[in-house]
Design an enzyme around this catalytic site. Structure first.
Site, PDB file in Angstrom:
ATOM      1  N   ASP A 163       8.324   5.102   8.497  1.00  0.00           N
ATOM      2  CA  ASP A 163       7.885   6.409   8.996  1.00  0.00           C
ATOM      3  C   ASP A 163       7.047   7.240   8.030  1.00  0.00           C
ATOM      4  O   ASP A 163       6.584   8.328   8.383  1.00  0.00           O
ATOM      5  CB  ASP A 163       9.105   7.226   9.453  1.00  0.00           C
ATOM      6  CG  ASP A 163      10.134   7.387   8.336  1.00  0.00           C
ATOM      7  OD1 ASP A 163       9.799   7.082   7.170  1.00  0.00           O
ATOM      8  OD2 ASP A 163      11.271   7.807   8.629  1.00  0.00           O
ATOM      9  N   GLY A 164       6.885   6.774   6.802  1.00  0.00           N
ATOM     10  CA  GLY A 164       6.083   7.535   5.841  1.00  0.00           C
ATOM     11  C   GLY A 164       6.798   8.736   5.250  1.00  0.00           C
ATOM     12  O   GLY A 164       6.205   9.528   4.525  1.00  0.00           O
TER      13      GLY A 164
ATOM     14  N   GLY B 297       0.813  -1.228   0.000  1.00  0.00           N
ATOM     15  CA  GLY B 297       0.000   0.000   0.000  1.00  0.00           C
ATOM     16  C   GLY B 297       0.839   1.268   0.000  1.00  0.00           C
ATOM     17  O   GLY B 297       2.060   1.230   0.123  1.00  0.00           O
TER      18      GLY B 297
ATOM     19  N   ASP C  67       7.761   4.893  -9.389  1.00  0.00           N
ATOM     20  CA  ASP C  67       8.581   4.613  -8.206  1.00  0.00           C
ATOM     21  C   ASP C  67      10.069   4.589  -8.520  1.00  0.00           C
ATOM     22  O   ASP C  67      10.688   3.536  -8.661  1.00  0.00           O
ATOM     23  CB  ASP C  67       8.151   3.301  -7.521  1.00  0.00           C
ATOM     24  CG  ASP C  67       6.956   3.533  -6.622  1.00  0.00           C
ATOM     25  OD1 ASP C  67       6.378   4.638  -6.675  1.00  0.00           O
ATOM     26  OD2 ASP C  67       6.582   2.619  -5.871  1.00  0.00           O
TER      27      ASP C  67
ATOM     28  N   ASP D   6       4.285  -4.325  -7.284  1.00  0.00           N
ATOM     29  CA  ASP D   6       3.685  -3.096  -6.746  1.00  0.00           C
ATOM     30  C   ASP D   6       4.333  -1.872  -7.375  1.00  0.00           C
ATOM     31  O   ASP D   6       3.881  -0.747  -7.140  1.00  0.00           O
ATOM     32  CB  ASP D   6       3.833  -3.044  -5.220  1.00  0.00           C
ATOM     33  CG  ASP D   6       5.268  -3.230  -4.769  1.00  0.00           C
ATOM     34  OD1 ASP D   6       5.866  -4.260  -5.131  1.00  0.00           O
ATOM     35  OD2 ASP D   6       5.803  -2.358  -4.071  1.00  0.00           O
TER      36      ASP D   6
ATOM     37  N   ARG E 156       3.927   5.768   2.105  1.00  0.00           N
ATOM     38  CA  ARG E 156       4.404   7.146   2.268  1.00  0.00           C
ATOM     39  C   ARG E 156       3.997   8.000   1.069  1.00  0.00           C
ATOM     40  O   ARG E 156       4.672   8.958   0.714  1.00  0.00           O
ATOM     41  CB  ARG E 156       5.895   7.182   2.463  1.00  0.00           C
ATOM     42  CG  ARG E 156       6.647   6.518   1.343  1.00  0.00           C
ATOM     43  CD  ARG E 156       8.037   6.989   1.374  1.00  0.00           C
ATOM     44  NE  ARG E 156       8.852   6.154   0.532  1.00  0.00           N
ATOM     45  CZ  ARG E 156      10.135   6.304   0.424  1.00  0.00           C
ATOM     46  NH1 ARG E 156      10.741   7.229   1.111  1.00  0.00           N
ATOM     47  NH2 ARG E 156      10.831   5.541  -0.366  1.00  0.00           N
TER      48      ARG E 156
ATOM     49  N   ARG F 146      -1.415   0.285  -9.644  1.00  0.00           N
ATOM     50  CA  ARG F 146      -0.331  -0.658  -9.931  1.00  0.00           C
ATOM     51  C   ARG F 146      -0.892  -2.070 -10.086  1.00  0.00           C
ATOM     52  O   ARG F 146      -2.020  -2.326  -9.658  1.00  0.00           O
ATOM     53  CB  ARG F 146       0.651  -0.676  -8.741  1.00  0.00           C
ATOM     54  CG  ARG F 146       1.197   0.677  -8.401  1.00  0.00           C
ATOM     55  CD  ARG F 146       1.200   0.883  -6.886  1.00  0.00           C
ATOM     56  NE  ARG F 146       1.554   2.281  -6.572  1.00  0.00           N
ATOM     57  CZ  ARG F 146       2.786   2.722  -6.460  1.00  0.00           C
ATOM     58  NH1 ARG F 146       3.787   1.872  -6.536  1.00  0.00           N
ATOM     59  NH2 ARG F 146       3.028   3.992  -6.224  1.00  0.00           N
TER      60      ARG F 146
ATOM     61  N   LYS G  87       4.771  12.404  -2.048  1.00  0.00           N
ATOM     62  CA  LYS G  87       5.565  11.267  -1.578  1.00  0.00           C
ATOM     63  C   LYS G  87       6.437  11.761  -0.438  1.00  0.00           C
ATOM     64  O   LYS G  87       7.209  12.708  -0.614  1.00  0.00           O
ATOM     65  CB  LYS G  87       6.427  10.731  -2.718  1.00  0.00           C
ATOM     66  CG  LYS G  87       7.226   9.471  -2.344  1.00  0.00           C
ATOM     67  CD  LYS G  87       7.758   8.786  -3.587  1.00  0.00           C
ATOM     68  CE  LYS G  87       8.633   7.592  -3.241  1.00  0.00           C
ATOM     69  NZ  LYS G  87       9.146   6.934  -4.450  1.00  0.00           N
TER      70      LYS G  87
HETATM   71  P1  AMP Z   1       9.275   0.640  -2.574  1.00  0.00           P
HETATM   72  O1  AMP Z   1      10.368  -0.362  -2.416  1.00  0.00           O
HETATM   73  O2  AMP Z   1       9.744   2.067  -2.404  1.00  0.00           O
HETATM   74  O3  AMP Z   1       8.484   0.460  -3.814  1.00  0.00           O
HETATM   75  O4  AMP Z   1       8.286   0.437  -1.342  1.00  0.00           O
HETATM   76  C1  AMP Z   1       7.686  -0.785  -1.021  1.00  0.00           C
HETATM   77  C2  AMP Z   1       6.636  -0.560   0.024  1.00  0.00           C
HETATM   78  O5  AMP Z   1       7.208   0.008   1.195  1.00  0.00           O
HETATM   79  C3  AMP Z   1       5.512   0.372  -0.386  1.00  0.00           C
HETATM   80  O6  AMP Z   1       4.331  -0.099   0.199  1.00  0.00           O
HETATM   81  C4  AMP Z   1       5.919   1.681   0.228  1.00  0.00           C
HETATM   82  O7  AMP Z   1       4.835   2.530   0.467  1.00  0.00           O
HETATM   83  C5  AMP Z   1       6.561   1.231   1.523  1.00  0.00           C
HETATM   84  N1  AMP Z   1       7.544   2.183   2.020  1.00  0.00           N
HETATM   85  C6  AMP Z   1       8.778   2.455   1.529  1.00  0.00           C
HETATM   86  N2  AMP Z   1       9.392   3.390   2.268  1.00  0.00           N
HETATM   87  C7  AMP Z   1       8.536   3.738   3.254  1.00  0.00           C
HETATM   88  C8  AMP Z   1       8.584   4.657   4.352  1.00  0.00           C
HETATM   89  N3  AMP Z   1       9.647   5.411   4.589  1.00  0.00           N
HETATM   90  N4  AMP Z   1       7.500   4.722   5.132  1.00  0.00           N
HETATM   91  C9  AMP Z   1       6.414   3.969   4.932  1.00  0.00           C
HETATM   92  N5  AMP Z   1       6.308   3.081   3.953  1.00  0.00           N
HETATM   93  C10 AMP Z   1       7.359   2.961   3.098  1.00  0.00           C
HETATM   94 MG    MG Z   2       6.916   1.193  -4.583  1.00  0.00          MG
END
Ligand code: AMP
Ligand code: MG
Length: 522
Positions: free
Chosen positions: A134-135, A100, A279, A269, A103, A199, A122
């Site tokens: 931490d988002g 989901g 992304d 995703d 962030r 996605r 973002k």
């Molecule tokens: P990504 O590898 O960036 O595509 O992220 C994979 C998942 O991790 C997605 O659901 C992102 O929303 C979540 N995510 C990545 N970094 C953070 C963050 N700093 N805080 C919260 N969720 C994150």
């Molecule tokens: Mg992602």
């Protein structure tokens, strides 16, 4: 500043009824309402004039206090309810359950000049999908996303866009190399823009939960808004939808291979249902042409997402999407046909694309072999992809000076001393064959050069260039962000004043963190 607000999204899709950001498994809902976090001291770093213009913002708008507040999450636009989307995904080949928008927060969706845009922040704080994180986002990764997504747009590669890059004024803790050395970095927010951020994983999550009803609602919504030409939902249109997604994905992948872009984390995703590059994490640009290269240190062991494997992974991801939507069609054959067709279509399109990179347009049965030999030669010694193809346009098809052939591309060799003996023989043979083949083409050298220069960029966001901009920005100097932003608006143009960026990666950047080694930490 005026927004023509579309509330279709919120009205048509099932929402998560709990109105707060606390982390949870969200069932039977496509999205959750989420409120962006207030930041300590927001300041704008850069705004994309092209994107602002697309959305109908004037220069004054983008310089206003209100713009700053909205696009750093400090003000919610009147009449809107920001939301985070629910999705799952296969990460590095394994089903990871609910992920989901952890962030990312969609502010709203607007209509401008007949185009539909979702506006997303973002790094604006936690949502129900933040899991253990931490988002937030740091300046380093935000600069990379901001610069690269606009650069990709100007390269003609389907992509999500970026409107603004801002500092939050907050400090964010990150462990860049995942080796226990966490440190504080500057927090940042990028506003991302796309017709939709849906996605593959948005559909997969409902299949995994055997919630066909919600998936059908989401697919019907997607058809209505993004594939209206397919008509009313039915088993046939669901299959056509899958075909359209496969075609868009294929198109995007051919572009990636053309410009030498390596996404780095092609989890399901991170694949857009509209075939947009989405992304920007540990992505990278090929410098040495190398099918085995990946910038992502987290993927070094198996290199699943290496340059040469991107098309296979695109197909693998489409298989997962096919599995997810199967319950709507209940017949494997139409989906299998699409997947089978992908392989042949990809081969055809890839061949045409590679031919266009070397200026061949007529049909010749030996072209495949010529290109195979080229790709092999390019990997004999480290050879810069961008320099090689751009310089190849200087080739003269009637030249009698075989010794001069290599001179045209010699700038592209990282280790010219190794281009001797057998390697040299292979190159000489290739150029001689290429010259013979070129004689079958009707275009003049000048016309061929013009066409080749439209598919072989002169300027791309080399990994070290982004890192230089990051290093300067960390010190509070944003001039290089703007310089690169402006440079990359004309990637195919000649920019004599910018010749310094048309050069091999400097040696210091070969193995530097941030340049050739990137983790998912962002
Ligand atoms: P990504 O590898 O960036 O595509 O992220 C994979 C998942 O991790 C997605 O659901 C992102 O929303 C979540 N995510 C990545 N970094 C953070 C963050 N700093 N805080 C919260 N969720 C994150
Ligand atoms: Mg992602």
């Amino acid at each position: 500043m005026k927004f023509n607000i579309q509330e279709t999204f919120n009205k048509e899709l099932p929402a998560d009824p709990i109105m707060e950001n606390s982390r949870r498994q969200v069932e039977k809902a496509c999205f959750s309402y989420a409120t962006p976090k207030q930041t300590a001291n927001p300041s704008m770093v850069h705004v994309s004039p092209e994107m602002a213009n697309e959305l109908g913002f004037s220069k004054e708008d983008t310089q206003s206090e209100e713009f700053l507040k909205i696009f750093t999450g400090n003000k919610v636009i009147d009449g809107t309810t920001p939301y985070a989307m629910c999705y799952g995904g296969h990460q590095f080949g394994n089903w990871a359950g609910q992920l989901g928008d952890g962030r990312a927060i969609n502010l709203t969706e607007i209509e401008h000049n007949g185009k539909h845009w979702a506006l997303q922040l973002k790094g604006a704080g936690e949502t129900p999908y933040s899991r253990t994180a931490d988002g937030l986002a740091v300046l380093r990764s935000s600069i990379r996303e901001y610069l690269c997504s606009e650069a990709m747009y100007h390269l003609g590669v389907p992509t999500t866009r970026a409107l603004s890059l801002a500092l939050t004024g907050d400090q964010v803790l990150r462990d860049v190399l995942y080796n226990g050395n966490a440190a504080y970095e500057k927090g940042a927010v990028v506003s991302r823009i796309a017709p939709s951020f849906l996605r593959f994983g948005n559909y997969q999550i409902f299949a995994a939960r055997e919630d066909t009803a919600t998936m059908r609602t989401l697919v019907d919504y997607t058809l209505k808004h993004f594939f209206p030409e397919l008509g009313e939902p039915s088993k046939e249109t669901y299959a056509q939808f899958f075909q359209a997604v496969a075609d868009a994905t294929l198109e995007m992948l051919v572009h990636w291979q053309r410009v030498g872009f390596v996404h780095g984390v092609m989890n399901t995703d991170n694949l857009s249902i509209l075939g947009l590059t989405i992304d920007y994490g540990p992505y990278g640009w090929l410098e040495g042409y190398d099918h085995g290269w990946t910038p992502n240190t987290t993927d070094r062991q198996h290199s699943r997402y290496r340059y040469g494997n991107q098309p296979n992974i695109g197909l693998w991801n489409l298989y997962q999407l096919a599995n997810a939507i199967f319950p709507l069609i209940e017949e494997a054959e139409p989906l299998e046909n699409v997947l089978e067709g992908f392989k042949t279509k990809f081969e055809e399109k890839y061949l045409d694309m590679m031919k266009s990179k070397i200026g061949l347009y007529e049909k010749d049965d030996l072209d495949q072999q010529l290109l195979n030999d080229l790709e092999e030669n390019l990997q004999l010694t480290e050879t810069d992809m961008t320099l090689f193809f751009r310089n190849l346009a200087e080739f003269e098809k009637d030249s009698n000076d075989v010794d001069s052939f290599l001179k045209i591309v010699e700038d592209a060799f990282y280790t010219p001393d190794e281009v001797t003996g057998e390697v040299l023989d292979k190159w000489t043979l290739w150029f001689t064959t290429y010259q013979t083949r070129l004689k079958k083409e009707t275009l003049s050298d000048a016309d061929r050069k013009e066409k080749m220069n439209k598919v072989n960029p002169k300027y791309v966001l080399r990994n070290y260039m982004a890192q230089l901009a990051i290093d300067e920005a960390d010190k509070g100097d944003y001039a290089l962000i703007d310089e690169l932003f402006v440079l990359l608006k004309k990637p195919y143009g000649e920019q004599p004043e910018n010749e310094k960026w048309f050069a091999k990666r400097p040696d210091w950047a070969r193995n530097k963190v941030g340049c050739s080694m990137l983790s998912c930490s962002s």
